[in-house]
Motif scaffolding. Structure first.
Motif, PDB file in Angstrom:
ATOM      1  N   ASN A   1       0.877  -1.079   0.093  1.00  0.00           N
ATOM      2  CA  ASN A   1      -0.018   0.102   0.068  1.00  0.00           C
ATOM      3  C   ASN A   1       1.078   1.212   0.043  1.00  0.00           C
ATOM      4  OD1 ASN A   1      -1.676   2.050   0.723  1.00  0.00           O
ATOM      5  ND2 ASN A   1      -2.798   1.114   2.263  1.00  0.00           N
ATOM      6  N   GLN A   2       0.714   2.030  -1.170  1.00  0.00           N
ATOM      7  CA  GLN A   2       1.713   3.172  -1.009  1.00  0.00           C
ATOM      8  C   GLN A   2       1.073   4.478  -0.175  1.00  0.00           C
ATOM      9  OE1 GLN A   2       1.783   3.789  -5.206  1.00  0.00           O
ATOM     10  NE2 GLN A   2       3.473   2.230  -5.532  1.00  0.00           N
ATOM     11  N   GLU A   3       0.202   4.276   0.509  1.00  0.00           N
ATOM     12  CA  GLU A   3      -0.531   5.054   1.381  1.00  0.00           C
ATOM     13  C   GLU A   3      -0.552   4.662   2.704  1.00  0.00           C
ATOM     14  OE1 GLU A   3      -4.201   6.524  -0.190  1.00  0.00           O
ATOM     15  OE2 GLU A   3      -3.038   7.660  -1.834  1.00  0.00           O
TER      16      GLU A   3
ATOM     17  N   VAL B   1       5.332   7.772   1.232  1.00  0.00           N
ATOM     18  CA  VAL B   1       4.220   6.870   1.894  1.00  0.00           C
ATOM     19  C   VAL B   1       3.780   7.643   3.111  1.00  0.00           C
ATOM     20  CG1 VAL B   1       3.772   4.721   3.216  1.00  0.00           C
ATOM     21  CG2 VAL B   1       5.044   4.703   0.999  1.00  0.00           C
ATOM     22  N   ASN B   2       4.660   8.464   3.708  1.00  0.00           N
ATOM     23  CA  ASN B   2       4.323   9.222   4.840  1.00  0.00           C
ATOM     24  C   ASN B   2       3.609   8.263   5.901  1.00  0.00           C
ATOM     25  OD1 ASN B   2       4.262  11.352   6.591  1.00  0.00           O
ATOM     26  ND2 ASN B   2       2.213  12.006   5.860  1.00  0.00           N
TER      27      ASN B   2
END
Length: 177
Positions: free
Chosen positions: A31-33, A110-111
């Motif tokens: 998941n890029q978030e 991503v934070n």
């Protein structure tokens, strides 16, 4: 931004790993978030063959441990210190430093709410202001530019050599985050 990063990694020739024609590269996956960012050591042979992380036996066992801990893998992003596969699996400090910008870019994109550093090398890469002693640092919280970092043992050690008490501690960490 992700597409730009993938292109940069694909054409990178900063070190001898990148200059090797046909070298297998994995930017990361998941998941890029993601809320949880897992920083692993290096790409192993089985992962290189499949071009996916966590595809060896240890990765499969870790995924089962996630299920046991009720940690939804969809909340996670996984990457390695270097983005190229190295046949002898001995990643040198200079290789890690050459990939540092890629790692920092991934963390920024991503934070995440948490970074889990899996093993000694990933922990050293993120926590430079003190001597890394995994026995003492295991499960404790540190900071990487304001993001909490929680070091755990590398997957092989964690799955095969840790005590049930240590496994339980990791399960509790995963359950909290």
């Amino acid at each position: 931004m992700w597409e730009n990063l993938e292109v940069e990694v694909d054409i990178c020739e900063r070190c001898k790993l990148g200059k090797k024609y046909g070298n297998i590269r994995i930017v990361g996956q998941g998941n890029q978030e993601a809320e949880i960012f897992f920083l692993l050591d290096e790409i192993n042979r089985k992962e290189a063959e499949k071009r996916l992380l966590l595809e060896d036996e240890n990765g499969k066992l870790l995924k089962k441990f996630f299920e046991y801990s009720n940690l939804n893998i969809d909340r996670c992003y996984f990457t390695t210190l270097t983005k190229c596969y190295k046949t002898d699996n001995i990643i040198e400090e200079k290789d890690i430093e050459m990939c540092r910008n890629f790692l920092d870019t991934q963390i920024a994109l991503v934070n995440p709410k948490y970074i889990i550093s899996v093993g000694e090398k990933p922990t050293k890469a993120l926590i430079k202001d003190q001597k890394v002693d995994m026995k003492k640092m295991f499960g404790e919280e540190y900071s990487y530019f304001g993001t909490p970092v929680i070091p755990i043992y590398d997957i092989d050690y964690f799955l095969n050599k840790t005590t049930d008490k240590e496994k339980w501690k990791i399960a509790n960490i995963f359950a909290k985050i």
